[in-house]
Design a protein around this motif. Structure first.
Motif, PDB file in Angstrom:
ATOM      1  N   ASN A  86       0.814  -1.219   0.000  1.00 35.24           N
ATOM      2  CA  ASN A  86       0.000   0.000   0.000  1.00 35.24           C
ATOM      3  C   ASN A  86       0.848   1.270   0.000  1.00 35.24           C
ATOM      4  O   ASN A  86       0.340   2.345   0.306  1.00 35.24           O
ATOM      5  CB  ASN A  86      -0.934  -0.020   1.213  1.00 35.24           C
ATOM      6  CG  ASN A  86      -2.019  -1.066   1.046  1.00 35.24           C
ATOM      7  OD1 ASN A  86      -2.998  -0.826   0.355  1.00 35.24           O
ATOM      8  ND2 ASN A  86      -1.815  -2.245   1.609  1.00 35.24           N
ATOM      9  N   GLU A 133      -3.993   5.327   5.174  1.00 34.65           N
ATOM     10  CA  GLU A 133      -3.777   3.966   4.651  1.00 34.65           C
ATOM     11  C   GLU A 133      -2.960   3.127   5.631  1.00 34.65           C
ATOM     12  O   GLU A 133      -3.223   1.945   5.833  1.00 34.65           O
ATOM     13  CB  GLU A 133      -3.038   4.017   3.306  1.00 34.65           C
ATOM     14  CG  GLU A 133      -3.955   4.202   2.132  1.00 34.65           C
ATOM     15  CD  GLU A 133      -4.996   3.100   2.061  1.00 34.65           C
ATOM     16  OE1 GLU A 133      -6.167   3.399   2.384  1.00 34.65           O
ATOM     17  OE2 GLU A 133      -4.663   1.959   1.708  1.00 34.65           O
ATOM     18  N   ARG A 139      -5.260   2.112   8.262  1.00 34.50           N
ATOM     19  CA  ARG A 139      -6.208   1.079   7.795  1.00 34.50           C
ATOM     20  C   ARG A 139      -5.536  -0.298   7.781  1.00 34.50           C
ATOM     21  O   ARG A 139      -6.065  -1.267   8.315  1.00 34.50           O
ATOM     22  CB  ARG A 139      -6.719   1.434   6.390  1.00 34.50           C
ATOM     23  CG  ARG A 139      -7.797   0.489   5.875  1.00 34.50           C
ATOM     24  CD  ARG A 139      -8.154   0.757   4.427  1.00 34.50           C
ATOM     25  NE  ARG A 139      -7.039   0.606   3.507  1.00 34.50           N
ATOM     26  CZ  ARG A 139      -6.508  -0.558   3.124  1.00 34.50           C
ATOM     27  NH1 ARG A 139      -7.002  -1.689   3.587  1.00 34.50           N
ATOM     28  NH2 ARG A 139      -5.488  -0.595   2.281  1.00 34.50           N
TER      29      ARG A 139
END
Ligand SMILES: Cc1cc2nc3c(=O)[nH]c(=O)nc-3n(C[C@H](O)[C@H](O)[C@H](O)COP(=O)(O)OP(=O)(O)OC[C@H]3O[C@@H](n4cnc5c(N)ncnc54)[C@H](O)[C@@H]3O)c2cc1C
Length: 396
Positions: free
Chosen positions: A69, A106, A109
């Motif tokens: 990511n 991100e 997350r």
């Protein structure tokens, strides 16, 4: 063994996931915000190669998820806003691998998904204190969905609740805070730079500095700094677009194409920027005579100059989790001993990181000359400190 972690941020999630694998441990992580609320994390992060290296040792699967990511951080360049390059360093010369560039939301997350079974959201802690029966242990009261919950006999309480840690204030008092005399603003924008901005770069106009890099999926994170009197609030008039424009525009030459895009973008987004004063607070890893461990920003809010905040939260958690796992495996379940060993392992390392971050701020202070100040960053002593920063993570 009852372990409670306050805060499902960077350090908290890494700890919750790793400690939950200890045989016989009951691990609970209490987070204030609601599930999927990453709204306080609206910017980008460059996470140092030292965090990647440390996390790979204790949790390679989690490190891979973050890599998927992120964009890799391979290079660090410093220029003037007129385009003159002062410093251009492939990280491979000072580190064992690259770092990460990622949106903060991100990172949260990915970490929260990885720690999911152990995290409870929407927990508002109302009381923290020593356990009545055993003062080395702690007790905790919180509300969740309108219900009051209480837990005592906590063998290990881990405060991973960030820079303004309430747990630390209650258990160990207010930390001393030092302001450095630098205003910082940050903004995350869609990438309209047409390829001008990619890996990690900084641009100086006098002591005023811009920093930017691209993060997935297609955003650019921009941070700017300029000197202010150390104890002063940031004057409102210095936040105006025309003042910011003047602060970064070179006086005797046109701005480079990169600097022009950055200056225009900062001015267009002036209303969206997040402002802070650069500061650090006293280092502390554990409470006196009580089994409370401070990790990440709760242990050491530091100046952001070398991008070591989240990086050290990961390095802290990796080292603490590895040490606890080793002791537990060897049958050493004296929590006081764990905390003493974690402090001994981390304290000098953190002093070095905080001092280095402070020293590297020299070019951003009032009256600094970025050309002269950056010249020494090309020399052996600074590079050797970078090698120690990025390589000596305390884990095999
Ligand atoms: C704008 C900005 C840009 C940054 N850029 C970088 C960068 O480029 N590189 C880098 O390495 N670092 C960077 N940092 C620093 C980095 O984000 C922090 O150092 C890092 O998040 C600290 O991790 P932590 O685990 O200690 O705490 P955090 O990640 O802050 O997590 C704390 C968690 O505790 C929760 N919490 C707080 N109080 C309570 C409570 N009472 N009860 C329950 N939960 C609570 C919070 O909601 C949060 O989830 C940046 C910081 C900011 C503000």
């Amino acid at each position: 063994m009852r372990i409670v972690i306050v805060g499902a941020g960077v350090a908290g999630c890494v700890m919750a996931r790793r400690l939950s694998r200890l045989g016989g441990a009951e691990v609970m992580c209490l987070e204030r915000v609601a599930r999927d609320d990453h709204s306080e994390a609206g910017t980008g992060l460059n996470v140092g190669p030292n965090a990647v290296k440390a996390l790979r040792v204790i949790d390679p699967e989690l490190a891979d998820s973050i890599t998927q990511n992120s964009f890799v951080w391979r290079n660090w360049r410093i220029s003037l806003t007129d385009g003159t390059v002062l410093f251009d360093l492939p990280l491979s010369e000072v580190a064992d691998g690259p770092g990460w560039r990622i949106r903060w939301s991100e990172l949260y997350r990915v970490l929260r998904e990885a720690a999911a079974p152990h995290v409870q959201y929407g927990c508002e802690i109302t009381d923290i204190g020593r356990d009545a029966a055993d003062p080395c242990k702690t007790r905790l009261t919180w509300t969740q969905d309108g219900r009051i919950a209480h837990l005592d006999g906590i063998d290990l309480l881990i405060a991973a609740d960030g820079r303004y840690s309430r747990t630390r204030r209650i258990m160990s008092g207010e930390p001393g805070i030092r302001l450095t005399g630098v205003a910082v603003f940050r903004v995350l924008v869609g990438d309209t730079s047409g390829g001008l901005i990619d890996d990690y770069e900084q641009w100086f106009n006098g002591p005023n500095r811009l920093l930017a890099f691209r993060v997935p999926p297609s955003h650019v994170y921009i941070a700017g700094t300029f000197p202010i009197p150390p104890e002063a609030d940031i004057p409102e008039d210095l936040k105006a677009p025309q003042v910011l424009h003047a602060a970064y525009t070179p006086p005797n030459a046109p701005p480079s194409a990169q600097a022009r895009w950055l200056i225009d973008t900062v001015c267009q987004n002036a209303a969206e920027t997040h402002w802070a004063r650069m500061q650090e607070h006293d280092l502390l890893y554990r409470a006196d005579d009580c089994n409370v461990l401070y990790l990440g920003d709760a242990a050491h809010g530091m100046v952001p100059t070398l991008g070591q905040g989240a990086t050290q939260a990961i390095e802290d958690a990796a080292n603490a989790a590895a040490l606890i796992a080793r002791h537990h495996r060897d049958g050493v379940d004296d929590v006081g001993r764990w905390l003493a060993d974690i402090e001994a392992l981390r304290k000098d390392r953190m002093r070095f990181v905080m001092e280095f971050s402070r020293d590297a701020t020299d070019t951003m202070l009032a009256g600094a000359d970025p050309v002269e100040g950056t010249r020494h960053k090309n020399e052996g002593p600074f590079r050797n400190r970078l090698k120690a920063l990025y390589r000596d993570v305390g884990l095999p």
